[in-house]
Design a protein around this motif. Structure first.
Motif, PDB file in Angstrom:
ATOM      1  N   TYR A 177      -3.804   0.386  -2.738  1.00 22.43           N
ATOM      2  CA  TYR A 177      -3.310  -0.964  -2.467  1.00 22.43           C
ATOM      3  C   TYR A 177      -2.952  -1.645  -3.787  1.00 22.43           C
ATOM      4  O   TYR A 177      -3.728  -1.598  -4.746  1.00 22.43           O
ATOM      5  CB  TYR A 177      -4.359  -1.771  -1.722  1.00 22.43           C
ATOM      6  N   LEU A 227     -10.928  -1.518  10.082  1.00 22.67           N
ATOM      7  CA  LEU A 227     -10.218  -0.487   9.337  1.00 22.67           C
ATOM      8  C   LEU A 227     -10.190   0.823  10.117  1.00 22.67           C
ATOM      9  O   LEU A 227     -11.129   1.152  10.861  1.00 22.67           O
ATOM     10  CB  LEU A 227     -10.879  -0.274   7.978  1.00 22.67           C
ATOM     11  N   SER A 259       1.451  -3.115  11.607  1.00 18.01           N
ATOM     12  CA  SER A 259       0.281  -2.241  11.670  1.00 18.01           C
ATOM     13  C   SER A 259      -1.012  -2.942  11.268  1.00 18.01           C
ATOM     14  O   SER A 259      -2.100  -2.417  11.537  1.00 18.01           O
ATOM     15  CB  SER A 259       0.487  -1.016  10.774  1.00 18.01           C
ATOM     16  N   VAL A 260      -0.908  -4.125  10.636  1.00 15.87           N
ATOM     17  CA  VAL A 260      -2.123  -4.814  10.175  1.00 15.87           C
ATOM     18  C   VAL A 260      -2.312  -6.181  10.824  1.00 15.87           C
ATOM     19  O   VAL A 260      -3.337  -6.831  10.600  1.00 15.87           O
ATOM     20  CB  VAL A 260      -2.140  -4.970   8.641  1.00 15.87           C
ATOM     21  N   MET A 290      -9.651  -7.210   5.015  1.00 11.69           N
ATOM     22  CA  MET A 290      -9.273  -6.122   5.914  1.00 11.69           C
ATOM     23  C   MET A 290     -10.423  -5.836   6.866  1.00 11.69           C
ATOM     24  O   MET A 290     -11.536  -5.531   6.411  1.00 11.69           O
ATOM     25  CB  MET A 290      -8.915  -4.865   5.107  1.00 11.69           C
ATOM     26  N   ARG A 311       0.847  -1.184   0.000  1.00 11.64           N
ATOM     27  CA  ARG A 311       0.000   0.000   0.000  1.00 11.64           C
ATOM     28  C   ARG A 311       0.883   1.235   0.000  1.00 11.64           C
ATOM     29  O   ARG A 311       2.020   1.207   0.467  1.00 11.64           O
ATOM     30  CB  ARG A 311      -0.961   0.008   1.182  1.00 11.64           C
ATOM     31  N   ASP A 367      -5.344   3.352   7.404  1.00  9.02           N
ATOM     32  CA  ASP A 367      -5.296   2.339   6.342  1.00  9.02           C
ATOM     33  C   ASP A 367      -5.602   2.929   4.968  1.00  9.02           C
ATOM     34  O   ASP A 367      -5.512   2.224   3.959  1.00  9.02           O
ATOM     35  CB  ASP A 367      -6.291   1.218   6.639  1.00  9.02           C
ATOM     36  N   VAL A 375       2.448  -4.925   2.963  1.00  3.60           N
ATOM     37  CA  VAL A 375       1.418  -5.168   3.970  1.00  3.60           C
ATOM     38  C   VAL A 375       1.384  -6.642   4.358  1.00  3.60           C
ATOM     39  O   VAL A 375       1.304  -6.984   5.541  1.00  3.60           O
ATOM     40  CB  VAL A 375       0.038  -4.729   3.438  1.00  3.60           C
ATOM     41  N   PHE A 377      -5.800  -7.876   9.209  1.00  9.00           N
ATOM     42  CA  PHE A 377      -5.801  -8.234   7.793  1.00  9.00           C
ATOM     43  C   PHE A 377      -5.455  -9.709   7.650  1.00  9.00           C
ATOM     44  O   PHE A 377      -4.661 -10.256   8.417  1.00  9.00           O
ATOM     45  CB  PHE A 377      -4.771  -7.418   7.017  1.00  9.00           C
TER      46      PHE A 377
END
Length: 124
Positions: free
Chosen positions: A94, A86, A63-64, A83, A38, A90, A48, A68
């Motif tokens: 992507y 959110l 961070s995900v 995802m 992303r 974010d 990601v 995710f």
């Protein structure tokens, strides 16, 4: 000719969910795996999530993690990024991409083929 086509982006509210799809033609995900990147405005493109050639999950960005999920369906030549939870951070374009080799790398330069990107916007 290798092509990657992303879809599924759009507008979501904070706390909501979206699922992105990436369909490949001219190659397969079982060659070297694939990755989702992303890029937010003014920021560098970041990895990601990454799948290995055999479908194993190699990487999630901190961070995900827990929000995710990366997966793929080889019968459809399609990879997914689910995802959840959110948040406005974010928001980004992507991209899905095919790596040059099987070695895990987070660097965009180590990915050979790219889709056109799909925009995800999360409102607070």
């Amino acid at each position: 000719q290798v092509q990657l086509v992303e879809s599924g982006g759009g507008l979501a509210q904070a706390g909501g969910s979206l699922t992105l799809s990436c369909k490949v033609s001219g190659s397969t995900f079982s060659r070297n795996g694939m990755g989702w990147f992303r890029q937010a405005p003014g920021k560098e493109r970041e990895l990601v999530a990454r799948l290995a050639w055999n479908g194993a999950i190699l990487y999630y960005a901190d961070s995900v993690k827990g929000r995710f999920t990366i997966s793929r369906d080889d019968t459809q030549n399609t990879a997914y990024l689910q995802m959840h939870s959110l948040n406005p951070e974010d928001t980004a374009t992507y991209y899905c991409a095919l790596p040059r080799g099987v070695r895990l790398s987070v660097l965009p330069a180590d990915f050979e083929y790219w889709g056109q990107g799909t925009q995800v916007t999360v409102s607070s």
